[in-house]
Design an enzyme around this catalytic site. Structure first.
Site, short mmCIF file in Angstrom:
data_model
loop_
_atom_site.label_atom_id
_atom_site.label_comp_id
_atom_site.label_asym_id
_atom_site.label_seq_id
_atom_site.Cartn_x
_atom_site.Cartn_y
_atom_site.Cartn_z
N GLU A 44 1.02 -1.35 -0.24
CA GLU A 44 -0.11 0.14 -0.08
C GLU A 44 0.72 1.27 -0.09
O GLU A 44 2.09 1.32 0.51
CB GLU A 44 -0.92 0.02 1.24
CG GLU A 44 -1.87 1.12 1.18
CD GLU A 44 -2.90 0.95 2.27
OE1 GLU A 44 -3.80 1.91 2.42
OE2 GLU A 44 -2.95 -0.13 3.07
N ASN A 192 -12.52 -1.67 -1.41
CA ASN A 192 -11.79 -2.04 -0.08
C ASN A 192 -12.53 -1.55 1.23
O ASN A 192 -12.77 -0.35 1.34
CB ASN A 192 -10.25 -1.51 -0.01
CG ASN A 192 -9.67 -1.87 1.21
OD1 ASN A 192 -9.13 -3.02 1.51
ND2 ASN A 192 -9.48 -0.65 1.95
N GLU A 193 -12.86 -2.52 2.21
CA GLU A 193 -13.40 -2.03 3.51
C GLU A 193 -14.51 -1.01 3.37
O GLU A 193 -14.53 0.20 3.68
CB GLU A 193 -12.28 -1.54 4.47
CG GLU A 193 -11.43 -2.66 4.87
CD GLU A 193 -10.46 -2.09 5.82
OE1 GLU A 193 -10.41 -1.07 6.27
OE2 GLU A 193 -9.60 -3.20 6.38
N TYR A 261 -6.89 -8.82 11.68
CA TYR A 261 -5.68 -8.61 12.19
C TYR A 261 -5.49 -9.04 13.76
O TYR A 261 -6.39 -9.03 14.29
CB TYR A 261 -5.44 -6.86 12.13
CG TYR A 261 -4.94 -6.48 10.81
CD1 TYR A 261 -3.56 -6.34 10.31
CD2 TYR A 261 -5.83 -5.95 10.17
CE1 TYR A 261 -3.45 -6.00 9.03
CE2 TYR A 261 -5.62 -5.27 9.05
CZ TYR A 261 -4.64 -5.38 8.16
OH TYR A 261 -4.18 -4.79 7.05
N GLU A 316 -6.45 -9.29 3.93
CA GLU A 316 -5.52 -8.56 4.82
C GLU A 316 -5.30 -9.24 6.13
O GLU A 316 -6.29 -9.82 6.63
CB GLU A 316 -5.95 -7.06 5.06
CG GLU A 316 -5.76 -6.14 3.90
CD GLU A 316 -6.21 -4.58 4.31
OE1 GLU A 316 -5.97 -4.43 5.78
OE2 GLU A 316 -6.42 -3.92 3.33
N GLN A 365 2.06 -5.98 5.76
CA GLN A 365 2.31 -5.56 4.26
C GLN A 365 3.80 -6.23 4.11
O GLN A 365 4.54 -6.42 4.70
CB GLN A 365 2.15 -3.99 4.15
CG GLN A 365 0.60 -3.93 4.32
CD GLN A 365 0.41 -2.12 3.80
OE1 GLN A 365 1.34 -1.71 3.18
NE2 GLN A 365 -0.71 -1.89 4.21
#
Length: 513
Positions: A44, A192-193, A261, A316, A365
């Site tokens: 990103e 995204n999201e 996460y 992710e 990432q």
């Protein structure tokens, strides 16, 4: 008598310290392919991921590069056998205007990265730079489209720019910018999201938006239908997945994303290095939740898609801690310890074992951000423990999943329990089998007995990633403190494999006939 009692006590102590794990593998029942895209990565425009990490500029004479991309990073990513790379975000994707990143670099408009640090983005790394990088490292590009602040036409033009062979305005613009042949990008994220930074939408609203965008995305080269991935749920938001699977026709839906996460708390994420056992246990608990999330989201998908045509794409995942002291809070730069190796090994085992539905994933990432596989500092570069785990595991890419059953003692802390040992296994086209093992126990080694069924093997070799302390990491002063080493501690006898896996370590074993 006293000596006998002392011997018995000693035996009991050994049994208490060396926990017993039993595993059974049925290699003759291997049918499901572990999709290589489970081992994807994510880059990103965030902090020093792109600028200073991947891209150092074409005029840089201090750091060897190819078209501005670091040569050492290119080689490391080639060695890792990355199957796909997701770009340009993340939250950044839904503010990104791709046309600002093409054409002469000195004429490209600047923008402010409002999500990550408020820094000025000069757009010097754009579509050509990214897609050329993917070609160099042998990875398929995964482009995240701007649905949050863009338009249908913006995304349709981008698809045409990178995929149309010629004759269209966008294809001709691509040729003017130096690229004659299209890149034929197949992997596309439609936003995204969307529930958060991608627009704060409801699931019902996003499902309709997705249908609109997907309708106009075309594949002019007839190389196969574009692989369109919907912006999926965060963690345990099962209603989001239910709504998408119910309201989006499956003939226009290739995959549904999921983000999770491993974080202690979103208000206090804890240190990346100087953590204690309480903080370690919490992160392992969060990492193990991936099993629950994948299982329950898959169950919902099974309800609407029993043939499993739509993939679950965990694009992710990884550990998220407080940034390193003295660094920009918006850059998300953190160190990478043996704890991160535990997250990686455990998570990849989960993905492998759910290969019937999980057919793509992206570690967050790739360089200098969150759970990176590479860290850079000017001309210096190092490979993290996570890099080594990903490389140890890449033998599973496109191999056949070997069904596994496991009985593992718990890793206990303050009355709470987690399964200590996780494992996955696969068989390649040559008949060799690879077993991956991760022991997250903070202090105890585990004795493992593996019963091999379905095939007879005569040779075993292995690799191990381990270190003296759970907090150990590779630094620019000691870049090779943690490296993969040969493991010769596995003993094979009449279809039974025995070994002891140290606390907080990862082992891969290869068996051949």
């Amino acid at each position: 008598m006293k000596k006998v009692l002392l011997s018995l006590v000693a035996c009991w102590l050994v049994l208490d310290v060396i926990a017993q794990t039993k595993i059974t593998l049925n290699s003759d029942l291997a049918k499901t392919q572990i999709n290589k895209h489970i081992y994807g990565h994510f880059a990103e425009h965030l902090g020093r991921c792109i600028y200073g990490g991947i891209y150092v500029g074409e005029g840089n004479t201090k750091i060897p590069n190819t078209a501005g991309v670091r040569n050492d990073v290119i080689q490391a990513l080639k060695d890792l056998k990355i199957p796909n790379l997701r770009w340009p975000g993340g939250c950044f994707a839904d503010t990104y205007q791709w046309k600002d990143g093409i054409g002469p670099k000195d004429k490209r408009p600047k923008m402010v990265n409002v999500w990550w640090g408020g820094v000025t983005e000069d757009n010097s790394f754009g579509t050509h730079d990214f897609l050329d990088l993917c070609e160099r490292i042998g990875a398929e590009p995964y482009l995240a489209g701007n649905v949050g602040s863009g338009t249908v036409k913006d995304l349709v033009d981008w698809v045409s720019y990178v995929n149309h062979p010629g004759g269209s305005p966008m294809a001709e613009l691509r040729k003017q910018n130096g690229r004659e042949k299209p890149w034929n990008v197949q992997l596309w994220g439609v936003g995204n999201e969307a529930w958060g930074c991608g627009g704060n939408m409801t699931a019902e609203y996003y499902a309709n938006i997705y249908r609109q965008y997907a309708t106009f995305m075309a594949d002019w080269n007839n190389t196969g239908k574009l692989y369109r991935i919907a912006s999926g749920a965060s963690d345990g938001d099962y209603q989001w997945t239910e709504t998408l699977m119910k309201n989006i026709p499956h003939n226009m839906l290739s995959g549904v994303a999921l983000h999770h996460y491993s974080v202690i708390s979103w208000t206090d994420k804890g240190p990346s290095v100087n953590f204690n056992e309480q903080e370690y246990f919490k992160i392992m608990d969060e990492a193990w939740k991936m099993e629950e999330f994948v299982t329950r989201h898959s169950t919902i998908m099974d309800k609407y898609d029993p043939e499993k045509k739509v993939a679950l794409i965990v694009d992710e995942w990884g550990g998220w801690y407080s940034v390193e002291p003295g660094t920009n809070p918006g850059f998300l730069y953190q160190q990478n310890t043996m704890r991160d190796a535990m997250i990686a090994g455990l998570t990849l085992n989960i993905f492998n074992n759910h290969a019937d539905r999980v057919r793509g994933a992206n570690l967050a990432q790739i360089v200098n951000v969150l759970q990176s596989v590479i860290l850079t500092n000017e001309e210096k570069m190092l490979l993290t423990p996570t890099y080594h785990v990903m490389k140890m595991y890449n033998v599973h890419q496109d191999a056949l999943l070997v069904p596994i059953s496991i009985e593992s003692p718990s890793y206990e802390f303050q009355g709470k329990k987690l399964t200590a040992v996780s494992a996955s296994a696969s068989k390649n086209a040559a008949g060799a089998m690879t077993i991956s093992l991760t022991n997250i126990d903070y202090s105890k080694p585990h004795e493992i007995t593996i019963n091999l069924r379905g095939d007879e093997f005569s040779k075993v070799s292995g690799q191990i990633l381990a270190s003296a302390k759970i907090n150990d990491f590779n630094s620019f002063e000691q870049p090779n403190k943690i490296t993969v080493k040969e493991f010769a501690g596995a003993k094979l006898d009449k279809g039974v494999l025995k070994l002891t896996i140290p606390a907080y370590s990862v082992i891969t074993l290869t068996l051949k006939k």
